[in-house]
Design a protein around this motif. Structure first.
Motif, PDB file in Angstrom:
ATOM      1  N   SER A  46       0.969  -1.019  -0.039  1.00  0.00           N
ATOM      2  CA  SER A  46       0.018  -0.130  -0.017  1.00  0.00           C
ATOM      3  C   SER A  46       0.932   1.390  -0.010  1.00  0.00           C
ATOM      4  CB  SER A  46      -0.893  -0.052   1.127  1.00  0.00           C
ATOM      5  OG  SER A  46      -0.051   0.060   2.133  1.00  0.00           O
ATOM      6  N   VAL A  47       0.384   2.590  -0.634  1.00  0.00           N
ATOM      7  CA  VAL A  47       0.945   3.549  -0.561  1.00  0.00           C
ATOM      8  C   VAL A  47       0.172   4.785   0.208  1.00  0.00           C
ATOM      9  CG1 VAL A  47       2.339   3.134  -2.591  1.00  0.00           C
ATOM     10  CG2 VAL A  47       0.085   4.102  -2.851  1.00  0.00           C
ATOM     11  N   GLY A  48       0.818   5.577   0.859  1.00  0.00           N
ATOM     12  CA  GLY A  48       0.170   6.659   1.242  1.00  0.00           C
ATOM     13  C   GLY A  48       1.117   7.801   2.079  1.00  0.00           C
ATOM     14  N   LEU A  49       0.663   8.980   2.006  1.00  0.00           N
ATOM     15  CA  LEU A  49       1.457   9.902   2.779  1.00  0.00           C
ATOM     16  C   LEU A  49       0.588  10.764   3.496  1.00  0.00           C
ATOM     17  CD1 LEU A  49       3.251  11.016  -0.485  1.00  0.00           C
ATOM     18  CD2 LEU A  49       4.143   9.905   1.191  1.00  0.00           C
ATOM     19  N   ALA A 111       5.213   0.307   1.457  1.00  0.00           N
ATOM     20  CA  ALA A 111       6.403   0.474   0.569  1.00  0.00           C
ATOM     21  C   ALA A 111       7.410   1.634   0.663  1.00  0.00           C
ATOM     22  CB  ALA A 111       5.810   0.107  -0.880  1.00  0.00           C
ATOM     23  N   GLU A 112       8.305   1.360   0.357  1.00  0.00           N
ATOM     24  CA  GLU A 112       9.392   2.444   0.386  1.00  0.00           C
ATOM     25  C   GLU A 112       9.076   3.436  -0.769  1.00  0.00           C
ATOM     26  OE1 GLU A 112      13.576   2.616  -1.734  1.00  0.00           O
ATOM     27  OE2 GLU A 112      13.868   2.117   0.510  1.00  0.00           O
ATOM     28  N   SER A 113       8.944   4.767  -0.465  1.00  0.00           N
ATOM     29  CA  SER A 113       8.493   5.620  -1.166  1.00  0.00           C
ATOM     30  C   SER A 113       9.467   6.869  -1.597  1.00  0.00           C
ATOM     31  CB  SER A 113       7.276   6.242  -0.933  1.00  0.00           C
ATOM     32  OG  SER A 113       6.523   7.313  -1.614  1.00  0.00           O
ATOM     33  N   LYS A 114       9.759   7.220  -2.724  1.00  0.00           N
ATOM     34  CA  LYS A 114      10.603   8.447  -3.132  1.00  0.00           C
ATOM     35  C   LYS A 114       9.857   9.506  -3.406  1.00  0.00           C
ATOM     36  CE  LYS A 114      14.605   7.265  -5.020  1.00  0.00           C
ATOM     37  NZ  LYS A 114      15.552   6.807  -5.945  1.00  0.00           N
ATOM     38  N   LEU A 115      10.304  10.894  -2.802  1.00  0.00           N
ATOM     39  CA  LEU A 115       9.427  11.866  -2.785  1.00  0.00           C
ATOM     40  C   LEU A 115      10.286  12.953  -3.255  1.00  0.00           C
ATOM     41  CD1 LEU A 115       8.020  11.408   0.762  1.00  0.00           C
ATOM     42  CD2 LEU A 115       6.813  10.543  -1.290  1.00  0.00           C
ATOM     43  N   ALA A 193       6.686   9.068  -6.713  1.00  0.00           N
ATOM     44  CA  ALA A 193       6.756   8.442  -8.178  1.00  0.00           C
ATOM     45  C   ALA A 193       5.587   7.829  -8.755  1.00  0.00           C
ATOM     46  CB  ALA A 193       8.023   7.701  -8.333  1.00  0.00           C
ATOM     47  N   ASP A 194       4.787   7.373  -7.664  1.00  0.00           N
ATOM     48  CA  ASP A 194       3.766   6.305  -8.123  1.00  0.00           C
ATOM     49  C   ASP A 194       2.499   7.218  -8.464  1.00  0.00           C
ATOM     50  OD1 ASP A 194       2.708   7.148  -5.622  1.00  0.00           O
ATOM     51  OD2 ASP A 194       3.411   5.206  -4.543  1.00  0.00           O
ATOM     52  N   GLY A 195       2.582   8.561  -8.236  1.00  0.00           N
ATOM     53  CA  GLY A 195       1.318   9.339  -8.531  1.00  0.00           C
ATOM     54  C   GLY A 195       0.678   9.876  -7.172  1.00  0.00           C
ATOM     55  N   SER A 196       1.069   9.352  -6.101  1.00  0.00           N
ATOM     56  CA  SER A 196       0.328   9.646  -4.939  1.00  0.00           C
ATOM     57  C   SER A 196       0.922  11.014  -4.383  1.00  0.00           C
ATOM     58  CB  SER A 196       0.407   8.617  -3.656  1.00  0.00           C
ATOM     59  OG  SER A 196       1.662   8.325  -3.470  1.00  0.00           O
TER      60      SER A 196
END
Length: 204
Positions: A46-49, A111-115, A193-196
């Motif tokens: 899952s992705v979220g900020l 998941a790891e996220s690059k911002l 990068a995933d659009g979130s």
């Protein structure tokens, strides 16, 4: 003649038996299956900020007066010259010379996220309004001039990790007559990068 008749009869039975045997074998082949109770299962990451913007210099609650950029480090310590104190951005005359905000972005996904982080200021008629990234606000605040509107590029956050930023906003003193007036609005945004992404707006 009777013998021939028996031979034919036995022959028919023999053929019939063979057909049944073949059919039986065919059925047996198709019904020979295997199974077990093991389940194949999984989950997509899952992705979220999450984004928080907090006004830190709470005692600086008046309209901004011009401040020299070279003296910002001292200004952020306040009249008591204590790093991180509640009187940050208040001078000896009680004037508000800057505003400090704390920005916290957190990866709430698995998941790891690059911002990429940005700050856009809408200045209105405050012509000389500027902002900078603050390093070591709680110990020895210094300013870092941002590259354009960038707060940080390719910032990598692992699952549940967070990143903090401090920014300072002030009216830059030009040494000449200034007519800066009105209010400003700031918009902080972080996009992956995933659009979130997340966005927060503050005013001053």
């Amino acid at each position: 003649m009777e013998n021939n008749g028996k031979g034919i009869f036995y022959g028919v039975i023999g053929v019939a038996t063979l057909i049944v045997a073949i059919i039986g074998a065919t059925f047996a082949y198709f019904t020979a299956t295997a199974s077990n109770d093991t389940t194949i299962a999984g989950n997509a990451a899952s992705v979220g900020l999450k984004l928080d913007v907090v006004h830190i210099s709470t005692a600086a609650n008046k309209g901004l007066v011009p401040q020299k950029e070279a003296a910002l480090s001292s200004a952020m310590k306040g009249v008591n010259t204590t790093p991180g104190a509640d009187d940050a951005c208040v001078d000896a005359n009680g004037n508000t010379v800057c505003q400090v905000y704390k920005i916290t972005v957190q990866n709430t996904g698995t998941a790891e996220s690059k911002l990429n982080g940005t700050l856009d200021l809408t200045k209105g008629t405050i012509t000389n309004l500027k902002w900078a990234i603050v390093n070591d606000f709680d110990s020895n605040p210094t300013t870092q001039t941002p590259s354009g509107n960038s707060l940080g590029e390719s910032v990598t956050l692992s699952a549940s990790a967070s990143q903090e930023y401090y920014i300072v906003i002030w009216i830059n003193e030009t040494g000449a007559e200034q007519t800066d007036s009105g209010s400003f609005t700031g918009t902080v945004a972080f996009n992956a990068a995933d659009g979130s992404g997340v966005t927060s707006t503050f005013t001053g």
